[in-house]
Design a protein around this motif. Structure first.
Motif, PDB file in Angstrom:
ATOM      1  N   LYS A 185       0.716  -1.286  -0.076  1.00 54.22           N
ATOM      2  CA  LYS A 185       0.071   0.092   0.184  1.00 54.22           C
ATOM      3  C   LYS A 185       0.851   1.189   0.131  1.00 54.22           C
ATOM      4  N   ALA A 186       1.890   1.046   0.571  1.00 58.40           N
ATOM      5  CA  ALA A 186       2.761   2.483   0.814  1.00 58.40           C
ATOM      6  C   ALA A 186       3.530   2.680  -0.575  1.00 58.40           C
ATOM      7  N   LEU A 187       3.689   1.958  -1.538  1.00 61.42           N
ATOM      8  CA  LEU A 187       4.110   2.248  -2.866  1.00 61.42           C
ATOM      9  C   LEU A 187       2.969   2.970  -3.618  1.00 61.42           C
ATOM     10  N   TYR A 188       1.932   2.372  -3.558  1.00 57.62           N
ATOM     11  CA  TYR A 188       1.082   3.158  -4.361  1.00 57.62           C
ATOM     12  C   TYR A 188       0.596   4.738  -3.600  1.00 57.62           C
ATOM     13  N   TYR A 189       0.671   4.665  -2.274  1.00 54.40           N
ATOM     14  CA  TYR A 189       0.477   5.883  -1.813  1.00 54.40           C
ATOM     15  C   TYR A 189       1.591   6.943  -2.082  1.00 54.40           C
ATOM     16  N   ASN A 190       2.610   6.524  -2.067  1.00 55.99           N
ATOM     17  CA  ASN A 190       3.799   7.488  -2.319  1.00 55.99           C
ATOM     18  C   ASN A 190       3.653   7.936  -3.801  1.00 55.99           C
ATOM     19  N   ASN A 192       0.881   8.574  -5.525  1.00 53.01           N
ATOM     20  CA  ASN A 192      -0.453   8.977  -5.872  1.00 53.01           C
ATOM     21  C   ASN A 192      -0.463  10.600  -5.975  1.00 53.01           C
ATOM     22  N   PRO A 193      -0.789  11.266  -6.970  1.00 58.15           N
ATOM     23  CA  PRO A 193      -0.617  12.626  -6.960  1.00 58.15           C
ATOM     24  C   PRO A 193      -1.550  13.416  -6.031  1.00 58.15           C
ATOM     25  N   ILE A 194      -2.990  12.691  -6.084  1.00 58.80           N
ATOM     26  CA  ILE A 194      -3.686  13.887  -5.059  1.00 58.80           C
ATOM     27  C   ILE A 194      -3.512  13.787  -3.664  1.00 58.80           C
ATOM     28  N   TYR A 195      -2.759  12.880  -2.947  1.00 57.31           N
ATOM     29  CA  TYR A 195      -2.208  13.037  -1.745  1.00 57.31           C
ATOM     30  C   TYR A 195      -1.363  14.395  -1.223  1.00 57.31           C
ATOM     31  N   ASN A 196      -0.788  14.802  -2.304  1.00 53.23           N
ATOM     32  CA  ASN A 196       0.124  15.946  -2.229  1.00 53.23           C
ATOM     33  C   ASN A 196      -0.431  17.171  -3.187  1.00 53.23           C
ATOM     34  N   VAL A 197      -1.773  17.003  -3.511  1.00 55.00           N
ATOM     35  CA  VAL A 197      -2.283  18.156  -4.252  1.00 55.00           C
ATOM     36  C   VAL A 197      -1.958  19.839  -3.643  1.00 55.00           C
ATOM     37  N   ASP A 198      -1.937  19.711  -2.429  1.00 49.77           N
ATOM     38  CA  ASP A 198      -1.563  20.971  -1.707  1.00 49.77           C
ATOM     39  C   ASP A 198      -0.329  21.551  -1.848  1.00 49.77           C
ATOM     40  N   LYS A 199       0.493  20.765  -2.602  1.00 52.59           N
ATOM     41  CA  LYS A 199       2.008  21.255  -2.859  1.00 52.59           C
ATOM     42  C   LYS A 199       2.170  21.636  -4.215  1.00 52.59           C
ATOM     43  N   VAL A 200       1.050  21.621  -4.914  1.00 52.28           N
ATOM     44  CA  VAL A 200       1.300  22.268  -6.372  1.00 52.28           C
ATOM     45  C   VAL A 200       1.772  23.846  -6.225  1.00 52.28           C
ATOM     46  N   LYS A 201       2.938  24.150  -6.995  1.00 50.95           N
ATOM     47  CA  LYS A 201       3.469  25.463  -6.551  1.00 50.95           C
ATOM     48  C   LYS A 201       3.252  26.573  -8.051  1.00 50.95           C
ATOM     49  N   ALA A 202       2.678  25.873  -9.010  1.00 53.04           N
ATOM     50  CA  ALA A 202       2.726  26.683 -10.327  1.00 53.04           C
ATOM     51  C   ALA A 202       1.374  26.360 -10.754  1.00 53.04           C
TER      52      ALA A 202
END
Length: 225
Positions: A185-190, A192-202
């Motif tokens: 599960k960790a491989l898929y979690y790491n 997965n774009p949407i889990y870090n969508v708050d970090k989009v900077k541009a």
């Protein structure tokens, strides 16, 4: 008669190795290139692209999907097509690493404006663009077409284009994760774009087709929200 094709200029840029292949990028130069100027650059991502270095770039075709290379060259852009492969870190993490390596290989190119680089991808390339956008500060903008934003959701979805569940494409198909979600599960979690969508900077332009039966269009809406 395509009279300008003979004046197209490109470089093949080696930037890394994998157990299977040497990684390269195709760098196309803008029309009427001036060695005393700096130019913006568009980076297109998918999988391996260097094999197409001898392909004729038609001014009539959208190759790759979503934009026309010849049009961008005429507008004064470099266009860069680096190879991307998947390793044991997962499909997104390995793509991010390959893209960083490919940009590092161009760091000394005096004619590329490092502050004006955009990333574009469609379908599988759209997924990569989504992932990179959540993990990078090297791009001024992004364009993502019909890309998965939540690979765990997609893993458990049904692919109406091939008429079967989607998990096979992640385990042994295009995404090449090599293992099921249940077994890592960790491989898929790491990856997965949407889990870090708050970090989009541009800024990112997201688009999809509402009749797409492979990647549901509302994955784009989820990423936007």
């Amino acid at each position: 008669l395509d009279k300008t094709a003979a004046f197209l200029r490109k470089d093949i840029v080696p930037f890394g190795k994998s157990p299977e292949v040497d990684l390269k990028g195709i760098l196309y130069y803008p029309n009427n290139f001036d060695a005393n100027k700096k130019y913006p650059m568009i980076v297109h991502v998918y999988q391996r692209q260097s094999y197409a270095s001898n392909r004729y770039l038609s001014p009539l075709d959208n190759f790759p999907v979503g934009f026309n290379i010849r049009t961008m060259l005429a507008k004064g852009y470099f266009v860069y097509l680096p190879d991307v492969i998947t390793d044991s870190t997962g499909v997104g993490c390995s793509a991010l690493n390959n893209i960083n390596q490919s940009l590092d290989a161009l760091a000394s190119h005096k004619n590329i404006d490092g502050k004006k680089i955009g990333l574009i991808g469609h379908s599988f390339g759209g997924y990569i663009t989504n992932f990179v956008a959540t993990h990078s500060d090297r791009f001024a903008t992004y364009i993502s077409g019909a890309g998965a934003s939540d690979i765990i959701r997609t893993y458990f979805s049904y692919n109406y284009t091939s008429n079967n569940p989607f998990y096979w494409q992640f385990e042994s198909g295009q995404y090449k994760m090599g293992v099921s979600y249940g077994d890592n599960k960790a491989l898929y979690y790491n990856n997965n774009p949407i889990y870090n969508v708050d970090k989009v900077k541009a800024p990112i332009l997201l688009w999809a087709g509402m009749q797409d039966k492979r990647i549901d269009w509302d994955q784009v809406m989820s990423f936007y929200i």
